[in-house]
Scaffold this motif. Structure first.
Motif, mmCIF file in Angstrom:
data_model
loop_
_atom_site.group_PDB
_atom_site.id
_atom_site.type_symbol
_atom_site.label_atom_id
_atom_site.label_comp_id
_atom_site.label_asym_id
_atom_site.label_seq_id
_atom_site.Cartn_x
_atom_site.Cartn_y
_atom_site.Cartn_z
ATOM 1 N N ALA A 148 0.838 -1.207 0.000
ATOM 2 C CA ALA A 148 0.000 0.000 0.000
ATOM 3 C C ALA A 148 0.866 1.248 0.000
ATOM 4 C CB ALA A 148 -0.937 -0.007 1.205
ATOM 5 N N LYS A 149 1.949 1.241 0.773
ATOM 6 C CA LYS A 149 2.864 2.395 0.797
ATOM 7 C C LYS A 149 3.482 2.611 -0.579
ATOM 8 C CE LYS A 149 4.208 2.012 5.614
ATOM 9 N NZ LYS A 149 5.227 1.494 6.514
ATOM 10 N N ASN A 150 3.906 1.517 -1.225
ATOM 11 C CA ASN A 150 4.511 1.610 -2.560
ATOM 12 C C ASN A 150 3.518 2.134 -3.590
ATOM 13 O OD1 ASN A 150 6.931 0.665 -1.616
ATOM 14 N ND2 ASN A 150 6.557 -1.454 -2.211
ATOM 15 N N ARG A 151 2.259 1.676 -3.523
ATOM 16 C CA ARG A 151 1.236 2.156 -4.453
ATOM 17 C C ARG A 151 1.026 3.651 -4.285
ATOM 18 N NH1 ARG A 151 -1.615 -2.357 -3.082
ATOM 19 N NH2 ARG A 151 -2.900 -1.186 -1.646
ATOM 20 N N THR A 152 0.973 4.090 -3.042
ATOM 21 C CA THR A 152 0.741 5.507 -2.765
ATOM 22 C C THR A 152 1.868 6.350 -3.342
ATOM 23 O OG1 THR A 152 -0.418 4.908 -0.749
ATOM 24 C CG2 THR A 152 0.317 7.166 -0.915
ATOM 25 N N THR A 153 3.108 5.919 -3.165
ATOM 26 C CA THR A 153 4.264 6.674 -3.650
ATOM 27 C C THR A 153 4.382 6.579 -5.173
ATOM 28 O OG1 THR A 153 5.404 6.218 -1.584
ATOM 29 C CG2 THR A 153 6.761 6.940 -3.426
ATOM 30 N N LYS A 154 4.262 5.387 -5.709
ATOM 31 C CA LYS A 154 4.451 5.131 -7.128
ATOM 32 C C LYS A 154 3.505 5.935 -8.005
ATOM 33 C CE LYS A 154 4.869 1.008 -10.040
ATOM 34 N NZ LYS A 154 4.677 -0.440 -10.031
ATOM 35 N N TYR A 155 2.275 6.116 -7.540
ATOM 36 C CA TYR A 155 1.274 6.802 -8.346
ATOM 37 C C TYR A 155 0.962 8.209 -7.838
ATOM 38 C CZ TYR A 155 0.741 2.399 -10.720
ATOM 39 O OH TYR A 155 0.991 1.275 -11.447
ATOM 40 N N LYS A 156 1.775 8.691 -6.932
ATOM 41 C CA LYS A 156 1.618 10.069 -6.467
ATOM 42 C C LYS A 156 1.840 10.990 -7.655
ATOM 43 C CE LYS A 156 3.348 13.024 -2.773
ATOM 44 N NZ LYS A 156 4.334 13.127 -1.694
ATOM 45 N N SER A 157 1.016 11.991 -7.795
ATOM 46 C CA SER A 157 1.059 12.877 -8.955
ATOM 47 C C SER A 157 2.459 13.419 -9.237
ATOM 48 C CB SER A 157 0.078 14.031 -8.752
ATOM 49 O OG SER A 157 0.048 14.840 -9.892
ATOM 50 N N SER A 158 3.149 13.813 -8.198
ATOM 51 C CA SER A 158 4.482 14.408 -8.390
ATOM 52 C C SER A 158 5.550 13.363 -8.749
ATOM 53 C CB SER A 158 4.908 15.160 -7.130
ATOM 54 O OG SER A 158 4.968 14.274 -6.032
ATOM 55 N N GLU A 159 5.274 12.091 -8.500
ATOM 56 C CA GLU A 159 6.248 11.026 -8.765
ATOM 57 C C GLU A 159 5.937 10.235 -10.039
ATOM 58 O OE1 GLU A 159 8.882 10.567 -6.607
ATOM 59 O OE2 GLU A 159 8.098 12.284 -5.502
ATOM 60 N N PHE A 160 4.714 10.340 -10.529
ATOM 61 C CA PHE A 160 4.254 9.532 -11.652
ATOM 62 C C PHE A 160 4.973 9.912 -12.942
ATOM 63 C CE2 PHE A 160 1.255 8.571 -15.130
ATOM 64 C CZ PHE A 160 1.086 7.221 -14.903
ATOM 65 N N LYS A 161 5.489 8.905 -13.647
ATOM 66 C CA LYS A 161 6.175 9.113 -14.926
ATOM 67 C C LYS A 161 5.324 8.473 -16.019
ATOM 68 C CE LYS A 161 10.834 9.272 -13.014
ATOM 69 N NZ LYS A 161 10.770 8.872 -11.636
ATOM 70 N N ILE A 162 4.667 9.313 -16.811
ATOM 71 C CA ILE A 162 3.741 8.831 -17.834
ATOM 72 C C ILE A 162 4.425 7.903 -18.827
ATOM 73 C CG2 ILE A 162 3.993 10.822 -19.368
ATOM 74 C CD1 ILE A 162 0.901 10.532 -19.859
ATOM 75 N N GLU A 163 5.683 8.182 -19.145
ATOM 76 C CA GLU A 163 6.391 7.345 -20.128
ATOM 77 C C GLU A 163 6.548 5.889 -19.670
ATOM 78 O OE1 GLU A 163 9.391 9.776 -17.741
ATOM 79 O OE2 GLU A 163 7.554 10.216 -18.830
ATOM 80 N N ASP A 164 6.495 5.664 -18.366
ATOM 81 C CA ASP A 164 6.602 4.299 -17.841
ATOM 82 C C ASP A 164 5.302 3.506 -18.007
ATOM 83 O OD1 ASP A 164 9.177 4.911 -17.079
ATOM 84 O OD2 ASP A 164 8.690 5.184 -14.945
ATOM 85 N N TYR A 165 4.201 4.205 -18.267
ATOM 86 C CA TYR A 165 2.896 3.544 -18.263
ATOM 87 C C TYR A 165 2.072 3.740 -19.527
ATOM 88 C CZ TYR A 165 4.002 3.000 -13.374
ATOM 89 O OH TYR A 165 4.621 2.660 -12.217
ATOM 90 N N ILE A 166 2.424 4.684 -20.373
ATOM 91 C CA ILE A 166 1.567 5.040 -21.499
ATOM 92 C C ILE A 166 1.318 3.876 -22.453
ATOM 93 C CG2 ILE A 166 3.394 6.005 -22.984
ATOM 94 C CD1 ILE A 166 -0.159 7.430 -22.502
ATOM 95 N N GLU A 167 2.320 3.051 -22.727
ATOM 96 C CA GLU A 167 2.114 1.910 -23.647
ATOM 97 C C GLU A 167 1.202 0.857 -23.030
ATOM 98 O OE1 GLU A 167 2.824 1.958 -26.857
ATOM 99 O OE2 GLU A 167 3.591 3.989 -26.431
ATOM 100 N N ILE A 168 1.339 0.628 -21.744
ATOM 101 C CA ILE A 168 0.455 -0.327 -21.049
ATOM 102 C C ILE A 168 -0.974 0.190 -21.111
ATOM 103 C CG2 ILE A 168 -0.116 -1.332 -18.796
ATOM 104 C CD1 ILE A 168 2.928 -1.070 -18.147
ATOM 105 N N VAL A 169 -1.147 1.469 -20.837
ATOM 106 C CA VAL A 169 -2.479 2.079 -20.855
ATOM 107 C C VAL A 169 -3.093 1.973 -22.246
ATOM 108 C CG1 VAL A 169 -3.714 4.285 -20.642
ATOM 109 C CG2 VAL A 169 -2.033 3.621 -18.905
ATOM 110 N N LYS A 170 -2.305 2.291 -23.274
ATOM 111 C CA LYS A 170 -2.808 2.269 -24.653
ATOM 112 C C LYS A 170 -3.210 0.869 -25.109
ATOM 113 C CE LYS A 170 -0.406 6.304 -26.582
ATOM 114 N NZ LYS A 170 0.647 6.726 -27.521
ATOM 115 N N SER A 171 -2.666 -0.169 -24.481
ATOM 116 C CA SER A 171 -2.980 -1.543 -24.880
ATOM 117 C C SER A 171 -4.333 -2.012 -24.329
ATOM 118 C CB SER A 171 -1.876 -2.496 -24.411
ATOM 119 O OG SER A 171 -1.932 -2.652 -23.001
ATOM 120 N N LYS A 172 -4.990 -1.154 -23.563
ATOM 121 C CA LYS A 172 -6.275 -1.520 -22.947
ATOM 122 C C LYS A 172 -7.425 -0.869 -23.692
ATOM 123 C CE LYS A 172 -4.059 -3.877 -19.935
ATOM 124 N NZ LYS A 172 -4.000 -5.308 -20.103
#
Length: 178
Positions: A148-172
């Motif tokens: 839960a701590k990792n999820r909170t940090t990983k997806y925190k707006s200031s920490e989120f890196k779109i380039e790490d997730y955009i291809e995964i998102v686009k595949s949905k």
């Protein structure tokens, strides 16, 4: 101070009535969640000997539908104790009274916090782990907290890196229109 897990375990059984059903004739999930919250409260309050509040509910998966006329049994047990909080494991089973068939319908984890008369957090007794299963449940609660701590940090707006997730998102099943 430490208490055994058995000292605070709570079990309730209730007949499911038509007034508890949703539009499809199955028992409404919200009604089951309410019962789960009540039994988690009872278990946590019994363990801590204080009024308790629900801080969070982790992972609610409805595994099998519950029918009108079935008996629903909820079992609650302290899985983990922190300084002022407890993780209460809740298991829900239904039973067809005519056939005797039992189904596991849901398991969930409620984090409950003990409060004093003024609403302040108060320390809770630890639990005594006497079985391999109780150690497993305690360790699993620790791991769930870390995740839960990792999820909170990983997806925190200031920490989120779109380039790490955009291809995964686009595949949905989504259209990205930035």
């Amino acid at each position: 101070m430490f208490r055994t897990i058995e000292e605070s375990q709570v079990t309730i059984t209730q007949l499911m009535l038509p007034s508890h059903s949703n539009f499809s004739g199955k028992i409404h999930g919200g009604y089951i969640l309410s019962l789960m919250d009540q039994i988690a409260f009872a278990c946590a309050s019994k363990h801590s000997r204080n009024y308790c509040v629900t801080a969070s509910v982790n992972k609610v998966d409805f595994l099998n539908p519950i029918e009108v006329g079935e008996l629903v049994t909820l079992k609650a047990s302290v899985n983990f104790t922190g300084r002022t909080s407890m993780v209460i494991g809740v298991r829900v089973e239904s039973e067809n009274v005519q056939t005797g068939e039992k189904k596991h319908c849901n398991s969930s984890y409620f984090t409950m916090v003990a409060k004093d008369d003024h609403g302040n957090n108060v320390p809770v007794p630890g639990i005594i782990l006497k079985t391999k299963d109780s150690v497993r449940r305690f360790a699993r609660s620790i791991e769930r907290q870390e995740q839960a701590k990792n999820r909170t940090t990983k997806y925190k707006s200031s920490e989120f890196k779109i380039e790490d997730y955009i291809e995964i998102v686009k595949s949905k099943n989504v259209k990205v229109d930035l």
